[in-house]
Design an enzyme around this catalytic site. Structure first.
Site, PDB file in Angstrom:
ATOM      1  N   GLY A  31      13.554  48.592  70.589  1.00 52.81           N
ATOM      2  CA  GLY A  31      13.334  48.421  72.026  1.00 52.81           C
ATOM      3  C   GLY A  31      12.201  47.486  72.387  1.00 52.81           C
ATOM      4  O   GLY A  31      11.683  46.750  71.558  1.00 52.81           O
ATOM      5  N   HIS A  34      12.791  41.424  73.826  1.00 51.60           N
ATOM      6  CA  HIS A  34      12.293  40.061  74.083  1.00 51.60           C
ATOM      7  C   HIS A  34      13.407  39.112  73.664  1.00 51.60           C
ATOM      8  O   HIS A  34      14.482  39.552  73.222  1.00 51.60           O
ATOM      9  CB  HIS A  34      10.990  39.823  73.318  1.00 51.60           C
ATOM     10  CG  HIS A  34      11.077  40.181  71.857  1.00 51.60           C
ATOM     11  ND1 HIS A  34      11.863  39.478  70.957  1.00 51.60           N
ATOM     12  CD2 HIS A  34      10.521  41.185  71.138  1.00 51.60           C
ATOM     13  CE1 HIS A  34      11.758  40.009  69.761  1.00 51.60           C
ATOM     14  NE2 HIS A  34      10.953  41.068  69.841  1.00 51.60           N
ATOM     15  N   GLY A  36      13.967  37.419  71.102  1.00 51.73           N
ATOM     16  CA  GLY A  36      14.493  37.614  69.742  1.00 51.73           C
ATOM     17  C   GLY A  36      15.618  38.631  69.746  1.00 51.73           C
ATOM     18  O   GLY A  36      16.720  38.382  69.237  1.00 51.73           O
ATOM     19  N   HIS A  37      15.367  39.790  70.354  1.00 48.05           N
ATOM     20  CA  HIS A  37      16.409  40.820  70.467  1.00 48.05           C
ATOM     21  C   HIS A  37      17.623  40.271  71.219  1.00 48.05           C
ATOM     22  O   HIS A  37      18.767  40.498  70.833  1.00 48.05           O
ATOM     23  CB  HIS A  37      15.895  42.034  71.253  1.00 48.05           C
ATOM     24  CG  HIS A  37      14.798  42.787  70.589  1.00 48.05           C
ATOM     25  ND1 HIS A  37      13.537  42.890  71.134  1.00 48.05           N
ATOM     26  CD2 HIS A  37      14.753  43.496  69.446  1.00 48.05           C
ATOM     27  CE1 HIS A  37      12.774  43.640  70.358  1.00 48.05           C
ATOM     28  NE2 HIS A  37      13.483  44.013  69.316  1.00 48.05           N
ATOM     29  N   GLN A  61       9.423  55.067  59.827  1.00 49.31           N
ATOM     30  CA  GLN A  61       8.975  53.784  59.273  1.00 49.31           C
ATOM     31  C   GLN A  61       7.539  53.435  59.637  1.00 49.31           C
ATOM     32  O   GLN A  61       7.073  52.350  59.339  1.00 49.31           O
ATOM     33  CB  GLN A  61       9.937  52.661  59.664  1.00 49.31           C
ATOM     34  CG  GLN A  61       9.922  52.262  61.126  1.00 49.31           C
ATOM     35  CD  GLN A  61      11.045  51.272  61.427  1.00 49.31           C
ATOM     36  OE1 GLN A  61      12.220  51.615  61.419  1.00 49.31           O
ATOM     37  NE2 GLN A  61      10.676  50.017  61.670  1.00 49.31           N
ATOM     38  N   ASP A 150      12.013  39.406  60.432  1.00 48.95           N
ATOM     39  CA  ASP A 150      11.643  40.484  59.507  1.00 48.95           C
ATOM     40  C   ASP A 150      12.405  40.215  58.211  1.00 48.95           C
ATOM     41  O   ASP A 150      13.379  40.912  57.902  1.00 48.95           O
ATOM     42  CB  ASP A 150      12.004  41.836  60.112  1.00 48.95           C
ATOM     43  CG  ASP A 150      11.288  42.060  61.436  1.00 48.95           C
ATOM     44  OD1 ASP A 150      10.198  42.616  61.428  1.00 48.95           O
ATOM     45  OD2 ASP A 150      11.816  41.628  62.482  1.00 48.95           O
ATOM     46  N   SER A 185       7.903  38.913  69.508  1.00 48.88           N
ATOM     47  CA  SER A 185       7.721  40.239  68.910  1.00 48.88           C
ATOM     48  C   SER A 185       7.339  41.232  70.011  1.00 48.88           C
ATOM     49  O   SER A 185       6.614  40.872  70.945  1.00 48.88           O
ATOM     50  CB  SER A 185       6.598  40.182  67.863  1.00 48.88           C
ATOM     51  OG  SER A 185       6.150  41.480  67.544  1.00 48.88           O
TER      52      SER A 185
HETATM   53  P1  AMP Z   1      12.638  45.548  66.215  1.00 46.86           P
HETATM   54  O1  AMP Z   1      12.973  46.090  67.551  1.00 46.86           O
HETATM   55  O2  AMP Z   1      11.300  44.893  66.143  1.00 46.86           O
HETATM   56  O3  AMP Z   1      12.878  46.540  65.086  1.00 46.86           O
HETATM   57  O4  AMP Z   1      13.658  44.344  65.941  1.00 46.86           O
HETATM   58  C1  AMP Z   1      15.045  44.533  66.055  1.00 46.86           C
HETATM   59  C2  AMP Z   1      15.746  43.338  65.473  1.00 46.86           C
HETATM   60  O5  AMP Z   1      15.357  42.163  66.177  1.00 46.86           O
HETATM   61  C3  AMP Z   1      15.411  43.094  63.985  1.00 46.86           C
HETATM   62  O6  AMP Z   1      16.582  42.704  63.292  1.00 46.86           O
HETATM   63  C4  AMP Z   1      14.416  41.971  64.056  1.00 46.86           C
HETATM   64  O7  AMP Z   1      14.385  41.167  62.904  1.00 46.86           O
HETATM   65  C5  AMP Z   1      14.960  41.180  65.231  1.00 46.86           C
HETATM   66  N1  AMP Z   1      13.912  40.325  65.778  1.00 46.86           N
HETATM   67  C6  AMP Z   1      12.679  40.709  66.192  1.00 46.86           C
HETATM   68  N2  AMP Z   1      11.955  39.624  66.576  1.00 46.86           N
HETATM   69  C7  AMP Z   1      12.754  38.542  66.390  1.00 46.86           C
HETATM   70  C8  AMP Z   1      12.591  37.150  66.594  1.00 46.86           C
HETATM   71  N3  AMP Z   1      11.462  36.634  67.056  1.00 46.86           N
HETATM   72  N4  AMP Z   1      13.631  36.328  66.290  1.00 46.86           N
HETATM   73  C9  AMP Z   1      14.788  36.837  65.807  1.00 46.86           C
HETATM   74  N5  AMP Z   1      14.999  38.148  65.591  1.00 46.86           N
HETATM   75  C10 AMP Z   1      14.008  38.991  65.881  1.00 46.86           C
END
Ligand code: AMP
Length: 288
Positions: A31, A34, A36-37, A61, A150, A185
């Site tokens: 959640g 941004h 990236g998500h 985690q 990641d 992030s």
């Molecule tokens: P998280 O919510 O941080 O666990 O991320 C969820 C998914 O989004 C994971 O597969 C991350 O690798 C991906 N993710 C997070 N930040 C980025 C980014 N800047 N660019 C691409 N994928 C991202």
């Protein structure tokens, strides 16, 4: 967009969608969405008949003293962003649904998890693997989308899916960066103005490494010393480098030199104030 809060609701939604036909894509997240998500969601929506996004801040985690309690949470905002991407189902289980009382099974992926972030966050990747096994069983996606941001997590998931015979395709998605180079992030929202300036050192170092490779610098030691002025962390400063490693993209084992026709990932982690940030870049050398 449907909001699904229990495993049963999620499973029913999956069954109904399967009857309607088409593939199911899944984007596992914690959640605080941004760009990236959102890039993962848009790709999943474009490639599948149904897209499910899971939103679950996974306690397993986070280590003791890590930021589980202060991890950013914004379900209302996330709901609107997921909807705007065309997501069909948002799976938001409470902790007890994923870790029922008496839960005692953990999944460990050996080999890939001892280095890089695994060395600094003991148990982290076991927590990641465990929650993903559960989420994959509940959602049963045909494709699951993960960001290269990641990178170690991506490799762990690919290995686990292979080893545990999951019938799903892991789709690797490129890193999305803000205009200043910083990888998007959820934790970036913790950064103060001065911290954000310091945080740019991560991507600056990676881009400098790429430029050095362009000028024929392929040795790990030469790259690391050339990046030292960017990554130097004076005692008591806002920026503190945790690791900088050149690794084989498959095995994540250290690489001393990028040979002709091969590639490596340069990965790093740093603390900026109280916030831990990671980033990486692919360095490729052609056959000459
Ligand atoms: P998280 O919510 O941080 O666990 O991320 C969820 C998914 O989004 C994971 O597969 C991350 O690798 C991906 N993710 C997070 N930040 C980025 C980014 N800047 N660019 C691409 N994928 C991202």
């Amino acid at each position: 967009m449907y909001i699904l809060r229990s495993n049963q609701e999620m499973a029913r939604f999956r069954r109904e969608r399967a009857q309607a036909g088409g593939s199911v894509g899944m984007v596992p997240t914690m959640g605080s969405f941004h760009e990236g998500h959102l890039s993962l969601m848009r790709q999943a929506v474009a490639e599948n008949g149904t897209t499910v996004v899971s939103l679950f801040v996974n306690p397993a985690q986070f280590g003791p003293g890590e930021d589980f309690d202060r991890y950013p949470r914004d379900e209302d905002g996330d709901r609107e962003l997921a909807r705007s991407c065309g997501v069909d189902g948002l799976f938001v289980p409470p902790v007890g649904e994923i870790y029922p009382a008496g839960d005692s099974t953990r999944v460990c992926v050996d080999g890939l998890t001892g280095s890089l972030c695994g060395a600094f966050r003991p148990g982290h990747f076991s927590g990641v693997a465990t929650v993903l096994v559960k989420l994959f069983h509940i959602v049963r996606p045909d494709r699951a989308y993960f960001g290269e941001k990641d990178y170690q997590q991506l490799r762990v998931v690919q290995q686990m899916v292979r080893d545990l015979c999951f019938d799903l395709e892991v789709v690797a998605c490129p890193i999305v960066r803000d205009p200043d180079g910083l990888a998007a992030s959820s934790r970036n929202r913790f950064l103060s103005g001065p911290e954000r300036t310091e945080a740019q050192r991560l991507s600056r170092a990676l881009f400098a490494a790429r430029d050095l490779c362009g000028r024929g610098v392929w040795d790990r030691s030469a790259l690391v010393s050339a990046l030292a002025p960017i990554l130097d962390s004076p005692e008591g400063g806002l920026f503190c480098l945790e690791y900088l490693e050149l690794v084989d993209p498959e095995t994540l084992q250290p690489v001393d030199r990028i040979e002709a026709g091969s590639s490596a990932r340069l990965a790093l982690a740093a603390r900026v104030g109280k916030t831990r940030l990671i980033d990486n870049i692919l360095l490729e050398r052609n056959g000459l």
